[in-house]
Design an enzyme around this catalytic site. Structure first.
Site, PDB file in Angstrom:
ATOM      1  N   LYS A 300      17.628  64.390  26.113  1.00  9.95           N
ATOM      2  CA  LYS A 300      17.873  64.460  27.552  1.00  9.95           C
ATOM      3  C   LYS A 300      17.144  65.624  28.208  1.00  9.95           C
ATOM      4  O   LYS A 300      16.641  66.533  27.561  1.00  9.95           O
ATOM      5  CB  LYS A 300      19.377  64.493  27.824  1.00  9.95           C
ATOM      6  N   ARG A 335      25.564  59.715  19.891  1.00  7.18           N
ATOM      7  CA  ARG A 335      24.650  58.630  20.261  1.00  7.18           C
ATOM      8  C   ARG A 335      23.242  59.205  20.318  1.00  7.18           C
ATOM      9  O   ARG A 335      22.962  60.105  21.125  1.00  7.18           O
ATOM     10  CB  ARG A 335      25.074  58.052  21.616  1.00  7.18           C
TER      11      ARG A 335
END
Length: 365
Positions: A300, A335
């Site tokens: 991210k 995840r």
């Protein structure tokens, strides 16, 4: 109205290290020995008290009911999730592998779209590397990504769900549309991973309740098509905590069994770098909600912001750091894009945890 939050302050690798004065968080491999009880009124923190485990147990009768409930939640062991014939245990951390069938996802957009052979081979490789769950998504949720018509989303994901189901895999579908999820369940999917926390379509909660599939409820501030919109926090940690508590309660009220609810603090969704870091540092608090935790921080933007704007495909080191942070906080599911590397890190971490149960500092019997 005063709200309270019971935050595990000090974590340890084993109860022996604290001579038994530590409690096991969420039935996992992390133990807490000191806690802070934070009180908040009108958006402002008004009190903060610290306790050891014996002190907290002695103080419990005089604490607010909310604090006693959170104490029970922190120690709640979670039942395994059932995915068809497969069982995913939650007394140890599990890896969820990401498979985006999209043209525009921030990390791997277009890599697997309209390439079912390549996509299914990637899923097989993630399973072989140790992924417990494959998370398939047909719509990008990055900032500014256009919404996808549900018919197009179904066209993207169902062929891949069918192929991955034929492998006997546990399958999560990353969607906010009940029509897509319903088609995916028929094709072999097992888990409803909803980035809108069942808010996007009122039929979502009904579908989850009627089918009995587990659901992931993720925090995002936006209520419309843009999940990143309407952000603005006085205290991001406590506000995300309260928001997830409300969504958990709404899901239970809608008929979804509590043991089928997983919570995700939504790293990167409508949050600044400082806010994402605050959430990562406060992850142990979220066990006080009494649900399994999923953490999705792989590749991210916050990693790029902390590493000289490294592009998404050059964020492995940061992704592993955040995944290990989640493991240290007792998160049940991480995840990730880089499954093999994360599984290796998890296994080494697990080895350290197992070894810590024999404390070398204790006197011999």
């Amino acid at each position: 109205m005063t709200a309270c939050y019971l935050f595990p302050l000090a974590l340890t690798a084993s109860p022996q290290a604290e001579e038994g004065e530590a409690v096991r968080l969420a039935g996992g491999l992390v133990y807490a020995s000191r806690f802070a009880l934070v009180e908040r009124e009108g958006g402002r923190i008004t009190a903060r008290r610290r306790f050891s485990v014996p002190e907290l147990r002695a103080a419990l009768p005089d604490l607010p009911p909310e604090a006693r409930e959170q104490w029970d939640n922190l120690r709640r062991a979670h039942a395994p999730l059932q995915f068809g014939q497969r069982t995913v245990r939650l007394d140890q951390p599990q890896v969820m592998g990401i498979l985006n069938v999209t043209p525009d996802s921030f990390s791997d957009g277009g890599e697997f779209l309209d390439r079912p052979d390549v996509a299914s081979a990637h899923a097989a490789a993630m399973l072989e590397a140790g992924a417990a769950i494959i998370d398939i998504g047909g719509e990008s949720t990055r900032p500014g990504a256009p919404a996808v018509w549900e018919g197009e989303e179904i066209k993207r994901v169902i062929p891949i769900v069918e192929r991955v189901a034929a492998m006997g895999a546990a399958i999560s579908l990353d969607t906010r549309r009940p029509v897509v999820m319903e088609a995916a369940i028929a094709a072999g999917a097992h888990l409803f991973n909803d980035v809108s926390a069942l808010r996007h379509d009122p039929r979502s909660a009904e579908l989850a309740a009627n089918t009995g599939v587990p659901v992931v409820l993720m925090h995002a501030p936006g209520e419309g098509e843009d999940l990143h919109a309407d952000a603005g926090y006085g205290n991001v940690v406590l506000e995300v905590f309260d928001w997830l508590a409300a969504r958990r309660d709404a899901a239970i009220e809608a008929g979804i069994a509590r043991e089928k609810i997983v919570l995700d603090p939504g790293i990167g969704f409508g949050k600044t770098l400082a806010e994402n870091l605050a959430l990562m540092n406060a992850l142990p608090l979220f066990h006080a909600l009494g649900q399994p935790l999923l953490l999705g921080a792989s590749r991210k933007r916050m990693i790029g912001a902390l590493s000289n704007e490294a592009p998404a495909d050059k964020r492995l080191g940061g992704s592993l750091t955040l995944a290990l942070r989640a493991l240290e906080a007792g998160a049940q599911i991480v995840r990730v894009h880089d499954v093999a590397e994360t599984v290796q890190a998890l296994r080494v971490w697990r080895g350290l945890r197992d070894a810590a149960l024999t404390d070398f500092t204790l006197l011999p019997a």
